[in-house]
Every structure is written in C-alpha cells, then in structure tokens.
Write an enzyme that holds these catalytic residues in place. Structure first.
Site, PDB file in Angstrom:
ATOM      1  N   TRP A  54       7.975   0.029 -12.902  1.00  0.00           N
ATOM      2  CA  TRP A  54       7.077   0.933 -13.130  1.00  0.00           C
ATOM      3  C   TRP A  54       5.698   0.542 -13.866  1.00  0.00           C
ATOM      4  O   TRP A  54       4.819   1.284 -13.931  1.00  0.00           O
ATOM      5  CB  TRP A  54       7.457   2.173 -13.638  1.00  0.00           C
ATOM      6  CG  TRP A  54       8.388   3.161 -12.934  1.00  0.00           C
ATOM      7  CD1 TRP A  54       8.563   2.812 -11.351  1.00  0.00           C
ATOM      8  CD2 TRP A  54       9.021   4.319 -13.000  1.00  0.00           C
ATOM      9  NE1 TRP A  54       9.454   3.776 -10.807  1.00  0.00           N
ATOM     10  CE2 TRP A  54       9.580   4.691 -12.026  1.00  0.00           C
ATOM     11  CE3 TRP A  54       9.265   5.153 -14.275  1.00  0.00           C
ATOM     12  CZ2 TRP A  54      10.521   5.811 -11.945  1.00  0.00           C
ATOM     13  CZ3 TRP A  54      10.051   6.176 -14.229  1.00  0.00           C
ATOM     14  CH2 TRP A  54      10.873   6.805 -12.996  1.00  0.00           C
ATOM     15  N   LYS A  55       6.164  -0.501 -14.397  1.00  0.00           N
ATOM     16  CA  LYS A  55       5.084  -1.292 -15.564  1.00  0.00           C
ATOM     17  C   LYS A  55       4.660   0.081 -16.604  1.00  0.00           C
ATOM     18  O   LYS A  55       5.555   0.699 -17.081  1.00  0.00           O
ATOM     19  CB  LYS A  55       3.780  -1.822 -14.920  1.00  0.00           C
ATOM     20  CG  LYS A  55       4.053  -2.662 -13.479  1.00  0.00           C
ATOM     21  CD  LYS A  55       2.948  -3.241 -13.054  1.00  0.00           C
ATOM     22  CE  LYS A  55       3.515  -4.347 -12.040  1.00  0.00           C
ATOM     23  NZ  LYS A  55       2.568  -5.084 -11.470  1.00  0.00           N
TER      24      LYS A  55
ATOM     25  N   SER B 236       3.022  -6.449  -3.872  1.00  0.00           N
ATOM     26  CA  SER B 236       2.329  -5.625  -2.707  1.00  0.00           C
ATOM     27  C   SER B 236       3.616  -5.501  -1.731  1.00  0.00           C
ATOM     28  O   SER B 236       3.245  -5.316  -0.411  1.00  0.00           O
ATOM     29  CB  SER B 236       1.287  -6.256  -2.069  1.00  0.00           C
ATOM     30  OG  SER B 236       0.132  -6.327  -2.960  1.00  0.00           O
TER      31      SER B 236
ATOM     32  N   GLY C  98       6.121  -2.988  -7.688  1.00  0.00           N
ATOM     33  CA  GLY C  98       5.356  -2.088  -8.530  1.00  0.00           C
ATOM     34  C   GLY C  98       4.825  -0.872  -7.949  1.00  0.00           C
ATOM     35  O   GLY C  98       5.597   0.078  -7.964  1.00  0.00           O
TER      36      GLY C  98
HETATM   37  P1  13P Z   1       2.852  -4.764  -6.844  1.00  0.00           P
HETATM   38  O1  13P Z   1       3.859  -4.161  -5.916  1.00  0.00           O
HETATM   39  O2  13P Z   1       2.101  -3.187  -7.359  1.00  0.00           O
HETATM   40  O3  13P Z   1       2.058  -5.673  -6.123  1.00  0.00           O
HETATM   41  O4  13P Z   1       3.383  -5.193  -8.089  1.00  0.00           O
HETATM   42  C1  13P Z   1       4.339  -6.276  -7.953  1.00  0.00           C
HETATM   43  C2  13P Z   1       4.862  -6.385  -9.387  1.00  0.00           C
HETATM   44  O5  13P Z   1       4.326  -7.116 -10.327  1.00  0.00           O
HETATM   45  C3  13P Z   1       6.540  -6.102  -9.549  1.00  0.00           C
HETATM   46  O6  13P Z   1       7.022  -6.844 -10.701  1.00  0.00           O
END
Ligand code: 13P
Length: 262
Positions: free
Chosen positions: A14-15, A217, A238
């Site tokens: 989720w960052k 992505s 992410g």
């Molecule tokens: P995204 O799926 O937003 O590209 O992020 C990937 C990611 O960094 C997962 O750790």
C-alpha cells in the site's frame, strides 16, 4: 507460476496510503468477496500505523499481515524507527525489504538491505526482498549483473534453510508506478535468471522452491499473462492493490490452472 514446487503469493504494497478507517473498509470488503477456491497466499503490507487494526481484522482470515520496512536493531536510540521484534509482536508475518523507493529516496544501500534481511529472519519474519534495475541500467545491458549483485549482498549470511522463509520480488524501477509493466517475457526471463542465481548461491532445492514475484504496474488486466510465466510466482502490487476489486481480480488470476507445460 508453478505450484508444484513453490507457493504463489499475491502481496499488496500500500506504500503511504490508507488511514485506519480506510484499512477497515478495505479489509472488510476483501474478506467478504474472497473466492473460496483461491490457490495463492495473500499478504497485505500496510503502513506501520495500520498494522494493529489490520492485524485485528485479519485474524482467522488466512490473509497474512505484512509491513513495508523495519530497522535492523532490536531497540535503541533510533528516532522514528520500528524493529523486527516490534513487528513480530503485532503478528506481522512478512516484511518488504529493499524496495527501490527506500533505496533511492532513503539512501538504503545493499549492505543495509542485508542487515534488514538478517534482522527479519532473526525475529522469525519472512522478508520480501526487492531487486531490480532502472531504465539506464536495462538499456546499458547491466541489469543481470546488477540484480545478481543485489541478491548476493542481500542474502550474505542467509542459510539454505532460512531461504524457505525468503520471497524475492523482481521490481524493475522503470515499471513501478508508470502504468507500463514489463512484458510477460521480460518478467519471466529475469525471474528465471534470479532462479539461476539462487542455484549458484545455494542449490537446486532453493532455486526450485523460492517464490519469485514480479512487481511494477501489475494490475487486473495484465496479471494473468504475467502469472502464466513459469518462473513468476505471484506479484507485489502497488497502485492496483489499493482497490479491493482490482486486488481480488489479481487473486483470481493467480488461482487459475497453470499452463499445460508446467
Ligand atoms: P505499482 O504497482 O504501483 O507499479 O507499484 C509496484 C510496487 O512498487 C510494489 O512494491
């Protein structure tokens, strides 16, 4: 994916997103709609402040709790940091280590990544070790050497037995948050190369049984094609993981039958 030898794992990163209330809403929606026939492990790597609430909501759910970082010391004067022991105490099972955002924005070196992997293993956690090249490195053709170096340093002092608890995530930096995923062939090729590196560093058992995810992505539209690759054992997701419907669609894709040749 190849479920005969290793576990397929879909992990949400989720960052820096979601409050406690948003976490509750997400977990409730995910649990309600989770398919009974799912055939992959599921991990939610949430911000530190959401760990306690997520842990409570995930109890008896067969969805694992994950964190996004840790400090390598057990305790001490490290303002703002959280240790592996603190995470383990909150029933955290997985922890992302060496994400490219931590490497580039917070100056984490490969040696620091190694200390964190050691600390996680010593506390009984399962590291999700992130490696991957940026666009310049890919175009210069040095990605294989770079990834081999990242893995070799990160896993220094980690035994073959401990590798049962390590997950590796191949995350090409140029694909993270850009909406442009690696092609299935690119992802499959690097994940297979990572398996070869593990073979050289350890043995055939470690190479065959380590879960190697792709991240960058990955979404509800491209997950099935990426996961069809024999050496891609799941995803670290992410943006798409912030929406329970999208994450569920990826879990569905990871629960399909494997391609014939596997
Ligand atoms: P995204 O799926 O937003 O590209 O992020 C990937 C990611 O960094 C997962 O750790």
């Amino acid at each position: 994916m190849n479920r005969k030898y290793r576990k397929t794992i879909i992990a949400a990163n989720w960052k820096m997103n979601k409050t406690a209330a948003e976490t509750r809403d997400f977990v409730e929606r995910l649990r309600e709609a989770l398919p009974r026939n799912r055939r992959c492990g599921i991990v939610l790597c949430v911000p530190y402040v959401d760990i306690a609430i997520a842990g409570k909501l995930l109890r008896e759910s067969r969805i694992s709790l994950g964190a996004q970082n840790l400090h390598w010391e057990d305790h001490g004067p490290y303002t703002g940091e959280v240790s592996a022991a603190m995470l383990a105490d909150l029933d955290v099972k997985y922890v992302i280590i060496g994400h490219s955002e931590r490497r580039s924005l917070f100056c984490e070196s490969d040696l620091v990544v190694n200390k964190k992997v050691r600390a996680a293993l010593d506390a009984g956690l399962r590291p999700i070790l992130c490696v991957g090249e940026d666009l310049d490195q890919r175009q210069l053709g040095v990605a294989p050497e770079l990834i081999a170096y990242q893995i070799k340093v990160a896993l220094a002092g980690v035994s073959a037995e401990e590798m049962r608890r390590v997950v590796i995530a191949y995350e090409p930096i140029w694909a993270i948050g850009t909406g442009v995923s690696a092609t299935p062939e690119q992802a499959g090729e690097v994940c297979a190369a990572i398996r070869d590196i593990l073979h050289k560093l350890y043995d055939a058992r470690v190479a065959r049984s380590t879960t190697i995810q792709y991240g960058g992505s990955m979404n509800e539209k491209n997950a099935a094609a990426l996961l069809e690759q024999e050496d891609v054992d799941g995803g670290l997701i992410g943006t798409a993981s912030l929406d329970p419907e999208k994450l569920l669609a990826i879990i569905q894709a990871a629960s399909q039958d494997e391609p014939e040749e596997c």
